[in-house]
Design a protein around this motif. Structure first.
Motif, PDB file in Angstrom:
ATOM      1  N   ASP A 287      49.932  34.223  45.935  1.00 38.73           N
ATOM      2  CA  ASP A 287      48.549  34.255  46.421  1.00 38.73           C
ATOM      3  C   ASP A 287      47.850  35.574  46.113  1.00 38.73           C
ATOM      4  OD1 ASP A 287      50.101  35.773  48.081  1.00 38.73           O
ATOM      5  OD2 ASP A 287      49.204  35.048  49.951  1.00 38.73           O
ATOM      6  N   ASP A 288      48.181  36.193  44.990  1.00 42.46           N
ATOM      7  CA  ASP A 288      47.500  37.429  44.600  1.00 42.46           C
ATOM      8  C   ASP A 288      46.000  37.198  44.457  1.00 42.46           C
ATOM      9  OD1 ASP A 288      49.830  38.873  44.454  1.00 42.46           O
ATOM     10  OD2 ASP A 288      50.141  38.510  42.321  1.00 42.46           O
ATOM     11  N   LEU A 289      45.226  38.236  44.766  1.00 41.02           N
ATOM     12  CA  LEU A 289      43.777  38.179  44.593  1.00 41.02           C
ATOM     13  C   LEU A 289      43.455  38.385  43.115  1.00 41.02           C
ATOM     14  CD1 LEU A 289      40.925  38.128  45.905  1.00 41.02           C
ATOM     15  CD2 LEU A 289      41.094  40.618  46.079  1.00 41.02           C
ATOM     16  N   MET A 290      42.780  37.415  42.516  1.00 39.54           N
ATOM     17  CA  MET A 290      42.383  37.508  41.113  1.00 39.54           C
ATOM     18  C   MET A 290      40.858  37.565  41.029  1.00 39.54           C
ATOM     19  SD  MET A 290      45.267  37.662  39.557  1.00 39.54           S
ATOM     20  CE  MET A 290      45.126  37.243  37.817  1.00 39.54           C
ATOM     21  N   LEU A 291      40.343  38.308  40.075  1.00 39.18           N
ATOM     22  CA  LEU A 291      38.918  38.590  40.020  1.00 39.18           C
ATOM     23  C   LEU A 291      38.065  37.333  39.906  1.00 39.18           C
ATOM     24  CD1 LEU A 291      36.657  40.654  39.965  1.00 39.18           C
ATOM     25  CD2 LEU A 291      36.997  40.918  37.513  1.00 39.18           C
ATOM     26  N   ASP A 292      38.447  36.405  39.017  1.00 43.01           N
ATOM     27  CA  ASP A 292      37.640  35.191  38.848  1.00 43.01           C
ATOM     28  C   ASP A 292      37.509  34.430  40.160  1.00 43.01           C
ATOM     29  OD1 ASP A 292      38.757  35.999  36.236  1.00 43.01           O
ATOM     30  OD2 ASP A 292      37.682  34.249  35.492  1.00 43.01           O
ATOM     31  N   ASP A 293      38.644  34.255  40.854  1.00 45.87           N
ATOM     32  CA  ASP A 293      38.635  33.527  42.126  1.00 45.87           C
ATOM     33  C   ASP A 293      37.839  34.287  43.183  1.00 45.87           C
ATOM     34  OD1 ASP A 293      40.247  31.615  40.943  1.00 45.87           O
ATOM     35  OD2 ASP A 293      42.106  32.554  41.643  1.00 45.87           O
ATOM     36  N   ALA A 294      37.986  35.614  43.184  1.00 46.06           N
ATOM     37  CA  ALA A 294      37.296  36.423  44.187  1.00 46.06           C
ATOM     38  C   ALA A 294      35.788  36.320  44.034  1.00 46.06           C
ATOM     39  CB  ALA A 294      37.740  37.875  44.076  1.00 46.06           C
ATOM     40  N   ILE A 295      35.289  36.366  42.806  1.00 46.83           N
ATOM     41  CA  ILE A 295      33.852  36.278  42.581  1.00 46.83           C
ATOM     42  C   ILE A 295      33.346  34.884  42.907  1.00 46.83           C
ATOM     43  CG2 ILE A 295      32.099  36.277  40.754  1.00 46.83           C
ATOM     44  CD1 ILE A 295      33.430  38.726  39.592  1.00 46.83           C
ATOM     45  N   GLU A 296      34.135  33.876  42.574  1.00 46.45           N
ATOM     46  CA  GLU A 296      33.726  32.491  42.852  1.00 46.45           C
ATOM     47  C   GLU A 296      33.591  32.248  44.349  1.00 46.45           C
ATOM     48  OE1 GLU A 296      35.408  27.982  42.067  1.00 46.45           O
ATOM     49  OE2 GLU A 296      35.943  29.584  40.673  1.00 46.45           O
ATOM     50  N   SER A 297      34.487  32.849  45.138  1.00 46.36           N
ATOM     51  CA  SER A 297      34.459  32.640  46.587  1.00 46.36           C
ATOM     52  C   SER A 297      33.583  33.659  47.313  1.00 46.36           C
ATOM     53  CB  SER A 297      35.884  32.715  47.151  1.00 46.36           C
ATOM     54  OG  SER A 297      36.442  34.005  46.938  1.00 46.36           O
ATOM     55  N   GLY A 298      33.117  34.674  46.593  1.00 43.05           N
ATOM     56  CA  GLY A 298      32.329  35.744  47.209  1.00 43.05           C
ATOM     57  C   GLY A 298      33.135  37.017  47.227  1.00 43.05           C
ATOM     58  N   LEU A 299      32.794  37.955  46.352  1.00 46.87           N
ATOM     59  CA  LEU A 299      33.633  39.135  46.138  1.00 46.87           C
ATOM     60  C   LEU A 299      33.816  39.955  47.405  1.00 46.87           C
ATOM     61  CD1 LEU A 299      35.206  40.818  44.104  1.00 46.87           C
ATOM     62  CD2 LEU A 299      33.091  41.999  43.517  1.00 46.87           C
ATOM     63  N   ARG A 309      45.898  42.184  54.698  1.00 44.80           N
ATOM     64  CA  ARG A 309      47.326  42.294  54.376  1.00 44.80           C
ATOM     65  C   ARG A 309      47.826  43.737  54.454  1.00 44.80           C
ATOM     66  NH1 ARG A 309      47.796  38.847  48.745  1.00 44.80           N
ATOM     67  NH2 ARG A 309      46.490  37.067  49.317  1.00 44.80           N
ATOM     68  N   PHE A 310      46.893  44.682  54.568  1.00 39.40           N
ATOM     69  CA  PHE A 310      47.258  46.085  54.459  1.00 39.40           C
ATOM     70  C   PHE A 310      46.985  46.832  55.757  1.00 39.40           C
ATOM     71  CE2 PHE A 310      46.272  44.483  50.267  1.00 39.40           C
ATOM     72  CZ  PHE A 310      47.255  45.036  49.458  1.00 39.40           C
ATOM     73  N   PRO A 311      47.683  47.950  55.982  1.00 37.86           N
ATOM     74  CA  PRO A 311      47.363  48.801  57.135  1.00 37.86           C
ATOM     75  C   PRO A 311      45.925  49.298  57.044  1.00 37.86           C
ATOM     76  CG  PRO A 311      49.419  49.498  56.076  1.00 37.86           C
ATOM     77  CD  PRO A 311      48.787  48.493  55.163  1.00 37.86           C
ATOM     78  N   PRO A 312      45.289  49.608  58.173  1.00 44.97           N
ATOM     79  CA  PRO A 312      43.879  50.022  58.147  1.00 44.97           C
ATOM     80  C   PRO A 312      43.573  51.135  57.154  1.00 44.97           C
ATOM     81  CG  PRO A 312      44.570  49.639  60.400  1.00 44.97           C
ATOM     82  CD  PRO A 312      45.798  49.490  59.554  1.00 44.97           C
ATOM     83  N   GLU A 313      44.452  52.148  57.064  1.00 42.92           N
ATOM     84  CA  GLU A 313      44.167  53.277  56.175  1.00 42.92           C
ATOM     85  C   GLU A 313      44.327  52.937  54.693  1.00 42.92           C
ATOM     86  OE1 GLU A 313      48.533  53.792  57.432  1.00 42.92           O
ATOM     87  OE2 GLU A 313      46.654  53.031  58.279  1.00 42.92           O
ATOM     88  N   PHE A 314      44.832  51.716  54.400  1.00 40.81           N
ATOM     89  CA  PHE A 314      44.966  51.272  53.012  1.00 40.81           C
ATOM     90  C   PHE A 314      43.800  50.378  52.588  1.00 40.81           C
ATOM     91  CE2 PHE A 314      49.450  51.950  51.352  1.00 40.81           C
ATOM     92  CZ  PHE A 314      49.783  52.911  52.295  1.00 40.81           C
ATOM     93  N   ARG A 315      42.908  50.048  53.501  1.00 41.21           N
ATOM     94  CA  ARG A 315      41.885  49.041  53.219  1.00 41.21           C
ATOM     95  C   ARG A 315      40.693  49.609  52.469  1.00 41.21           C
ATOM     96  NH1 ARG A 315      42.521  46.290  59.231  1.00 41.21           N
ATOM     97  NH2 ARG A 315      44.606  45.438  58.818  1.00 41.21           N
ATOM     98  N   LEU A 316      40.069  48.747  51.652  1.00 46.23           N
ATOM     99  CA  LEU A 316      38.932  49.152  50.829  1.00 46.23           C
ATOM    100  C   LEU A 316      37.635  49.184  51.622  1.00 46.23           C
ATOM    101  CD1 LEU A 316      39.693  47.063  47.607  1.00 46.23           C
ATOM    102  CD2 LEU A 316      40.056  49.504  47.928  1.00 46.23           C
TER     103      LEU A 316
END
Length: 325
Positions: A287-299, A309-316
């Motif tokens: 279930d990796d995040l892929m760019l095409d899918d991410a843009i299609e669903s709303g980046l 999936r990540f600790p708070p200090e790892f988040r974008l």
């Protein structure tokens, strides 16, 4: 967002120069989209910096963003739209496509889908300063980036190539593609400016670094409170503008360029472009995040969901960093 609803390049990339101080300012002006430049905006940016190199009224160029952020990268939805639009790709390459008069010898046909050249042509173009990804590399005047909030993706490229970077203490640095798929034309430069160990941490974890962390690995010249950022940048810009003849600066920039090329900077750009063009050969692990899918669903939402999936200090996302999702 369609091409017709996007603002003009002149609205997105503002330019002002003061012949008295010889300080020019480039401002990214699209805060509602985190200052994402369009293709036309990137080309205008490259042209302005090329002009500043020649302009005798310019000695220092300050680059900043309107609003809370320096910027979170290029207009990725526009880039993905271009995959299905040969004329859009040709416009980005500054070439005439099918809208050129039928039998005109100037008309160029973009390589078809399925060919290696379909992706490699545009990726290789990005290794050129005129494409707008790294025009600061060829600027022969002094460049200062004013970093605040998000300094991601394409905007992180500009920070890598600037001569000086002054940041607010709330700034975050990184490249979101390290979370889905991607390289970034400035990977070689980030290794050189951040150091191998710290940059590998950014790449392999995908986490953004704080301003304090970037200062500790010598990427930043200074970190100040947000309220004092513009004044600090102005102080540096005036000092640079008053110091040394412009001819000497030109010579010094050539010297530093020789150092960078001795270290393989341009080779790194070519390698990054080559690997980026091989994106169609990358398959997701479960279930990796892929760019095409991410843009299609709303980046934006896709990135926020992936952040959980990540600790708070790892988040974008800045909001996601403040509380668990």
């Amino acid at each position: 967002m369609s091409e017709n609803t996007r603002p003009s390049a002149e609205d997105i990339i503002l330019y002002h120069k003061d012949p008295t101080t010889k300080i020019a300012t480039i401002t990214f002006n699209r805060p509602e989209y985190l200052n994402a430049p369009t293709t036309a905006g990137r080309l205008r940016y490259a042209d302005l910096l090329h002009g500043a190199t020649v302009d005798n009224d310019v000695k220092v160029v300050v680059i900043r963003g309107v609003g809370d952020d320096f910027g979170s990268g290029a207009d990725l939805p526009e880039f993905m739209e271009g995959k299905d639009s040969p004329d859009s790709r040709l416009a980005e390459l500054r070439l005439a496509g099918s809208d050129c008069e039928g039998g005109s010898p100037e008309r160029v046909s973009y390589p078809p889908k399925g060919s290696f050249r379909h992706g490699a042509t545009i990726s290789a173009w990005y290794a050129n300063a005129a494409a707008g990804n790294w025009p600061l590399q060829e600027l022969k005047k002094i460049s200062i980036v004013e970093a605040k909030g998000y300094c991601y993706g394409w905007h992180f490229y500009q920070a890598a190539d600037a001569d000086l970077v002054i940041a607010s203490d709330d700034a975050l640095f990184g490249h979101p593609s390290f979370r889905y798929y991607g390289w970034g034309p400035r990977m070689w430069t980030w290794v050189q400016t951040m150091g191998l160990r710290k940059f590998q941490e950014m790449v392999f974890t995908g986490r953004p670094f704080t301003a304090e962390e970037m200062y500790q690995c010598n990427f930043l010249n200074k970190v100040v409170p947000r309220s004092g950022l513009e004044a600090e940048v102005q102080k540096y810009a005036l000092a640079c503008a008053r110091n040394r003849p412009t001819d000497t600066i030109f010579m010094q920039k050539v010297f530093f360029e020789v150092v960078k090329q001795y270290q393989g900077e341009y080779m790194g750009s070519l390698l990054s472009a080559f690997f980026e063009s091989m994106g169609s050969g990358v398959t997701a692990d479960s279930d990796d995040l892929m760019l095409d899918d991410a843009i299609e669903s709303g980046l934006s939402e896709a990135v926020k969901d992936n952040d959980s999936r990540f600790p708070p200090e790892f988040r974008l996302s800045k909001n996601s960093r403040k509380k668990p999702r």
